[in-house]
Design a protein around this motif. Structure first.
Motif, mmCIF file in Angstrom:
data_model
loop_
_atom_site.group_PDB
_atom_site.id
_atom_site.type_symbol
_atom_site.label_atom_id
_atom_site.label_comp_id
_atom_site.label_asym_id
_atom_site.label_seq_id
_atom_site.Cartn_x
_atom_site.Cartn_y
_atom_site.Cartn_z
ATOM 1 N N PRO A 37 0.667 -1.164 -0.056
ATOM 2 C CA PRO A 37 -0.065 -0.091 0.065
ATOM 3 C C PRO A 37 0.884 1.241 -0.189
ATOM 4 C CG PRO A 37 -0.915 -1.393 1.956
ATOM 5 C CD PRO A 37 0.521 -2.102 1.106
ATOM 6 N N GLN A 38 0.435 2.115 -0.784
ATOM 7 C CA GLN A 38 1.081 3.669 -0.782
ATOM 8 C C GLN A 38 0.641 4.314 0.105
ATOM 9 O OE1 GLN A 38 3.994 3.865 -3.111
ATOM 10 N NE2 GLN A 38 3.689 1.774 -3.146
ATOM 11 N N SER A 39 1.616 5.061 0.845
ATOM 12 C CA SER A 39 1.244 6.009 1.954
ATOM 13 C C SER A 39 0.652 7.305 1.349
ATOM 14 C CB SER A 39 2.258 6.495 2.779
ATOM 15 O OG SER A 39 2.907 5.518 3.371
ATOM 16 N N PRO A 40 -0.498 7.971 2.004
ATOM 17 C CA PRO A 40 -0.575 9.329 1.429
ATOM 18 C C PRO A 40 0.398 10.359 1.546
ATOM 19 C CG PRO A 40 -2.319 8.327 3.238
ATOM 20 C CD PRO A 40 -1.096 7.470 3.295
ATOM 21 N N LYS A 41 0.539 11.181 0.536
ATOM 22 C CA LYS A 41 1.520 12.026 0.283
ATOM 23 C C LYS A 41 1.553 13.270 1.165
ATOM 24 C CE LYS A 41 2.671 10.053 -3.536
ATOM 25 N NZ LYS A 41 3.750 9.111 -3.385
ATOM 26 N N SER A 42 0.537 13.529 2.131
ATOM 27 C CA SER A 42 0.666 14.604 3.195
ATOM 28 C C SER A 42 -0.252 14.201 4.317
ATOM 29 C CB SER A 42 -0.029 15.889 2.368
ATOM 30 O OG SER A 42 -1.184 15.756 2.151
ATOM 31 N N PRO A 43 -0.012 14.710 5.353
ATOM 32 C CA PRO A 43 -0.745 14.396 6.753
ATOM 33 C C PRO A 43 -2.380 15.082 6.403
ATOM 34 C CG PRO A 43 1.290 15.869 7.335
ATOM 35 C CD PRO A 43 1.109 15.813 5.477
ATOM 36 N N LYS A 44 -2.418 16.055 5.625
ATOM 37 C CA LYS A 44 -3.928 16.335 5.118
ATOM 38 C C LYS A 44 -4.681 15.065 4.424
ATOM 39 C CE LYS A 44 -6.744 19.598 3.080
ATOM 40 N NZ LYS A 44 -7.027 20.506 1.855
ATOM 41 N N LEU A 45 -3.997 14.665 3.484
ATOM 42 C CA LEU A 45 -4.650 13.498 2.988
ATOM 43 C C LEU A 45 -4.790 12.296 3.707
ATOM 44 C CD1 LEU A 45 -2.613 13.809 -0.437
ATOM 45 C CD2 LEU A 45 -5.081 14.502 -0.129
ATOM 46 N N ALA A 46 -3.768 12.298 4.556
ATOM 47 C CA ALA A 46 -3.940 11.039 5.582
ATOM 48 C C ALA A 46 -5.041 11.113 6.297
ATOM 49 C CB ALA A 46 -2.725 11.031 6.331
ATOM 50 N N LYS A 47 -5.310 12.334 6.847
ATOM 51 C CA LYS A 47 -6.583 12.649 7.818
ATOM 52 C C LYS A 47 -7.775 12.219 7.009
ATOM 53 C CE LYS A 47 -9.061 15.946 10.358
ATOM 54 N NZ LYS A 47 -9.129 17.663 10.619
ATOM 55 N N GLU A 48 -8.004 12.848 5.581
ATOM 56 C CA GLU A 48 -9.150 12.597 4.946
ATOM 57 C C GLU A 48 -9.262 11.049 4.730
ATOM 58 O OE1 GLU A 48 -8.471 14.934 1.418
ATOM 59 O OE2 GLU A 48 -8.471 16.690 2.335
ATOM 60 N N GLU A 49 -8.162 10.257 4.388
ATOM 61 C CA GLU A 49 -8.463 8.765 4.215
ATOM 62 C C GLU A 49 -8.878 8.303 5.761
ATOM 63 O OE1 GLU A 49 -6.175 5.195 2.146
ATOM 64 O OE2 GLU A 49 -5.298 6.639 2.394
ATOM 65 N N LEU A 50 -8.192 8.678 6.812
ATOM 66 C CA LEU A 50 -8.610 7.922 8.006
ATOM 67 C C LEU A 50 -10.085 8.275 8.109
ATOM 68 C CD1 LEU A 50 -5.485 8.760 9.992
ATOM 69 C CD2 LEU A 50 -6.423 6.407 9.541
ATOM 70 N N LEU A 51 -10.610 9.445 7.885
ATOM 71 C CA LEU A 51 -12.217 9.652 8.007
ATOM 72 C C LEU A 51 -13.031 8.756 7.036
ATOM 73 C CD1 LEU A 51 -12.011 13.616 8.409
ATOM 74 C CD2 LEU A 51 -12.316 11.878 10.141
ATOM 75 N N THR A 52 -12.246 8.693 5.838
ATOM 76 C CA THR A 52 -12.980 7.711 5.077
ATOM 77 C C THR A 52 -13.228 6.182 5.366
ATOM 78 O OG1 THR A 52 -12.507 9.136 3.052
ATOM 79 C CG2 THR A 52 -13.201 6.822 2.604
ATOM 80 N N MET A 53 -11.848 5.891 5.979
ATOM 81 C CA MET A 53 -11.859 4.502 6.379
ATOM 82 C C MET A 53 -12.949 4.345 7.904
ATOM 83 S SD MET A 53 -10.001 2.758 4.584
ATOM 84 C CE MET A 53 -10.564 3.916 3.137
ATOM 85 N N ASP A 54 -12.915 5.401 8.463
ATOM 86 C CA ASP A 54 -13.943 5.175 9.642
ATOM 87 C C ASP A 54 -15.442 4.984 9.352
ATOM 88 O OD1 ASP A 54 -14.388 5.579 12.664
ATOM 89 O OD2 ASP A 54 -15.363 7.439 11.915
ATOM 90 N N ALA A 55 -15.686 6.044 8.106
ATOM 91 C CA ALA A 55 -17.051 5.532 7.386
ATOM 92 C C ALA A 55 -17.295 4.174 6.896
ATOM 93 C CB ALA A 55 -17.062 6.735 6.376
ATOM 94 N N ARG A 56 -16.309 3.797 6.453
ATOM 95 C CA ARG A 56 -16.198 2.535 5.784
ATOM 96 C C ARG A 56 -16.511 1.771 7.025
ATOM 97 N NH1 ARG A 56 -12.023 1.099 1.635
ATOM 98 N NH2 ARG A 56 -12.860 -0.823 1.687
ATOM 99 N N LEU A 57 -15.721 1.634 7.911
ATOM 100 C CA LEU A 57 -16.096 0.841 9.275
ATOM 101 C C LEU A 57 -17.288 0.907 9.885
ATOM 102 C CD1 LEU A 57 -14.478 -1.193 11.057
ATOM 103 C CD2 LEU A 57 -13.755 0.823 12.476
ATOM 104 N N GLN A 58 -17.752 2.119 9.974
ATOM 105 C CA GLN A 58 -19.264 2.013 10.619
ATOM 106 C C GLN A 58 -20.112 1.233 9.565
ATOM 107 O OE1 GLN A 58 -19.630 3.488 13.363
ATOM 108 N NE2 GLN A 58 -17.689 3.679 13.171
ATOM 109 N N LYS A 59 -20.164 1.298 8.203
ATOM 110 C CA LYS A 59 -20.851 0.571 7.443
ATOM 111 C C LYS A 59 -20.563 -1.214 7.801
ATOM 112 C CE LYS A 59 -21.377 4.083 3.799
ATOM 113 N NZ LYS A 59 -20.807 4.401 2.335
ATOM 114 N N THR A 60 -19.424 -1.326 8.114
ATOM 115 C CA THR A 60 -18.985 -2.741 8.321
ATOM 116 C C THR A 60 -19.790 -3.181 9.525
ATOM 117 O OG1 THR A 60 -16.692 -2.437 7.028
ATOM 118 C CG2 THR A 60 -17.031 -4.099 8.494
#
Length: 98
Positions: A37-60
């Motif tokens: 897996p490739q890392s997000p290019k910035s902390p801002k993108l990393a935070k956005e991805e973590l929020l997206t993963m949290d939303a996916r986890l809620q659906k899970t």
């Protein structure tokens, strides 16, 4: 039946052994190669991805509550590597600021 793929820990020390299908076949012939897996290019993108993963986890969680454990498991297996790499970017950023 297996619902996932074994993924070795995301670690710089092992990366050169599994970075290509050829290296993986040479050093770990019983493993199927999957891209690192490739890392997000910035902390801002990393935070956005973590929020997206949290939303996916809620659906899970809803899938588990419905008893759809296979799809829930597949979803968890796809979420974990992304949380790992995004989380490392955030932690690295926080450590560099302190």
């Amino acid at each position: 039946d297996c619902i996932g793929v074994y993924k070795v820990p995301i670690d710089d020390a092992i990366e050169s052994y599994i970075d290509t299908p050829e290296n993986c076949a040479k050093f770990a012939p019983d493993l199927n190669w999957v891209p690192i897996p490739q890392s997000p290019k910035s902390p801002k993108l990393a935070k956005e991805e973590l929020l997206t993963m949290d939303a996916r986890l809620q659906k899970t969680i809803a899938l588990v509550q419905k008893g759809d454990l296979t799809n829930a498991g597949v979803e968890v297996l796809s979420i974990i590597p992304r949380v790992t790499v995004a989380g490392r970017v955030v932690v690295s950023h926080l450590e560099s600021d302190s």
